[in-house]
Enzyme design. Structure first.
Site, short mmCIF file in Angstrom:
data_model
loop_
_atom_site.label_atom_id
_atom_site.label_comp_id
_atom_site.label_asym_id
_atom_site.label_seq_id
_atom_site.Cartn_x
_atom_site.Cartn_y
_atom_site.Cartn_z
N ASN A 64 41.61 41.69 35.89
CA ASN A 64 42.76 40.85 36.20
C ASN A 64 44.01 41.72 36.13
O ASN A 64 44.44 42.10 35.05
CB ASN A 64 42.81 39.70 35.16
CG ASN A 64 44.08 38.87 35.29
OD1 ASN A 64 44.84 39.01 36.25
ND2 ASN A 64 44.30 38.00 34.31
N TRP A 65 44.55 42.01 37.29
CA TRP A 65 45.72 42.91 37.33
C TRP A 65 47.01 42.20 36.94
O TRP A 65 48.05 42.83 36.84
CB TRP A 65 45.85 43.53 38.73
CG TRP A 65 44.94 44.71 38.93
CD1 TRP A 65 43.92 45.11 38.11
CD2 TRP A 65 44.97 45.66 40.02
NE1 TRP A 65 43.32 46.23 38.61
CE2 TRP A 65 43.93 46.60 39.78
CE3 TRP A 65 45.75 45.81 41.16
CZ2 TRP A 65 43.67 47.67 40.64
CZ3 TRP A 65 45.49 46.87 42.03
CH2 TRP A 65 44.46 47.79 41.77
N LYS A 66 46.99 40.89 36.79
CA LYS A 66 48.20 40.13 36.46
C LYS A 66 49.32 40.51 37.45
O LYS A 66 49.02 40.76 38.61
CB LYS A 66 48.58 40.36 34.99
CG LYS A 66 47.37 40.09 34.06
CD LYS A 66 47.68 40.06 32.62
CE LYS A 66 46.42 39.78 31.83
NZ LYS A 66 46.65 39.63 30.41
N HIS A 79 44.45 30.53 33.18
CA HIS A 79 44.72 31.68 32.29
C HIS A 79 45.78 31.28 31.26
O HIS A 79 46.71 30.53 31.58
CB HIS A 79 45.20 32.88 33.11
CG HIS A 79 45.20 34.14 32.31
ND1 HIS A 79 46.21 34.43 31.42
CD2 HIS A 79 44.30 35.14 32.20
CE1 HIS A 79 45.92 35.58 30.81
NE2 HIS A 79 44.76 36.02 31.27
N GLU A 101 48.25 32.75 30.11
CA GLU A 101 49.64 33.05 30.46
C GLU A 101 50.21 31.96 31.37
O GLU A 101 51.39 31.65 31.30
CB GLU A 101 49.71 34.44 31.13
CG GLU A 101 49.55 35.54 30.09
CD GLU A 101 48.88 36.80 30.60
OE1 GLU A 101 48.78 37.00 31.82
OE2 GLU A 101 48.43 37.59 29.74
N GLU A 145 38.81 33.65 26.34
CA GLU A 145 39.83 34.64 26.01
C GLU A 145 40.68 34.11 24.85
O GLU A 145 41.61 33.31 25.08
CB GLU A 145 40.75 34.90 27.21
CG GLU A 145 40.04 35.39 28.44
CD GLU A 145 41.00 36.11 29.40
OE1 GLU A 145 40.77 37.29 29.65
OE2 GLU A 145 41.97 35.49 29.85
N GLY A 147 46.24 41.27 25.34
CA GLY A 147 47.35 42.21 25.41
C GLY A 147 47.87 42.66 24.06
O GLY A 147 48.95 43.25 23.96
N SER A 200 41.82 42.35 25.25
CA SER A 200 41.85 43.74 24.78
C SER A 200 40.51 44.46 24.89
O SER A 200 40.17 45.27 24.02
CB SER A 200 42.39 43.81 23.34
OG SER A 200 43.72 43.34 23.28
N GLY A 259 42.15 42.96 31.31
CA GLY A 259 43.53 43.02 31.80
C GLY A 259 43.99 44.46 31.90
O GLY A 259 43.64 45.18 32.84
N GLY A 260 44.74 44.92 30.91
CA GLY A 260 45.39 46.24 30.94
C GLY A 260 44.46 47.38 31.33
O GLY A 260 44.83 48.23 32.15
P1 13P Z 1 44.06 42.44 28.17
O1 13P Z 1 42.73 43.06 28.49
O2 13P Z 1 45.23 43.25 28.64
O3 13P Z 1 44.14 42.06 26.72
O4 13P Z 1 44.14 41.08 29.01
C1 13P Z 1 43.07 40.19 28.96
C2 13P Z 1 43.29 39.13 29.95
O5 13P Z 1 44.18 38.32 29.81
C3 13P Z 1 42.42 39.10 31.14
O6 13P Z 1 42.58 37.93 31.86
#
Ligand code: 13P
Length: 249
Positions: A12-14, A97, A99, A166, A172, A207, A228-229
């Site tokens: 997920n590149w956000k 999600h 966020e 999650e 994050g 993470s 994510g990251g």
């Molecule tokens: P991180 O891997 O950056 O913690 O993000 C997880 C996430 O929200 C994937 O959707």
């Protein structure tokens, strides 16, 4: 239900990624090295879906979006409908999600509408669920997950669905849930899904990095990761895919 039970590593590149960065990522990543045992997916921002779709398909990588609107078309300025995602080559769409729940204020009813619209147009939702730190400390994790999964009540059963657990406090932050917490919570999520009649694939997110991927993916009930990251760089994402392949074979 998801007939594809390969381990699924999804990135997920956000709100990250410009065209040049996407090209550099694809050059560096190359092909999915373990297509027989690991499905790899990428969910870049809307602007990169079409430019990336053909090449990702040739690399053996599935494509998804990070959000969708539930109407088919019309006066909904700024929104993207399911058919537009299909038109851009998407198979998946991330829904709910944390966020979007916490920053945009999306609620379960809206997520349910988006899920129904996605199914109607042949998209597979990746439904994200998870508790906040406060909710975990209050001991109400399972209640929260039950509430979030309740949007599946009354939904058709023969639809494609992936669920991503999650924990909000692990997203994050560099903090991951312990393997005991992951195993226990995934068992609960699987039992809830069974009760609701959905045999969905369940991913872990929060993470996930090359250093912890193997340990997390080896946990009972974990069928992949939503990253994510660490999915933004080809080398770290590849390391996670290879960890998944090692656990799966
Ligand atoms: P991180 O891997 O950056 O913690 O993000 C997880 C996430 O929200 C994937 O959707």
């Amino acid at each position: 239900m998801n007939s594809d039970r390969r381990t699924f590593v999804a990135g997920n590149w956000k709100m990250n990624g410009l065209l040049d960065e996407a090209k550099a990522f694809m050059d560096a990543f190359g092909r999915n090295p373990a297509e027989d045992v690991v499905e790899v997916g990428l969910m870049p921002p809307f602007t990169l879906l079409h430019p990336m779709s053909e090449r990702l398909a040739a690399m053996g990588i599935s494509l998804g979006a990070q959000n969708v609107y539930y109407e088919d078309k019309g006066a909904f300025t700024g929104s993207i409908c399911p058919m537009m995602l299909r038109d851009s080559g998407c198979h998946y769409v991330i829904l709910g999600h944390s966020e979007r729940r916490s920053i945009i204020g999306e609620n379960n009813a809206q997520i349910r509408s988006k899920m129904t619209a996605s199914w109607l147009h042949g998209l597979e939702p990746i439904l994200c669920i998870g508790e906040t730190l406060e909710q975990r400390e209050q001991g109400i994790t399972n209640t929260i997950l039950t509430e979030q999964l309740a949007i599946l009540k009354g939904a058709p059963k023969d639809v494609p669905l992936t669920v991503a657990y999650e924990p909000v406090w692990a997203i994050g932050t560099g903090v991951t849930a312990s393997t005991d917490q992951i195993i226990e919570t995934h068992a609960f999520v699987h039992s809830e899904l069974q009760r609701l009649g959905h045999d969905a694939r369940v991913l872990y997110g929060g993470s996930v990095k090359p250093e912890n991927a193997e340990e997390i993916l080896a946990c009972d009930g974990v069928e992949g990761a939503l990253v994510g990251g660490a999915s933004l760089q080809a080398d770290s994402f590849m390391a996670i895919v290879k960890a998944a392949a090692k656990v799966a074979s």
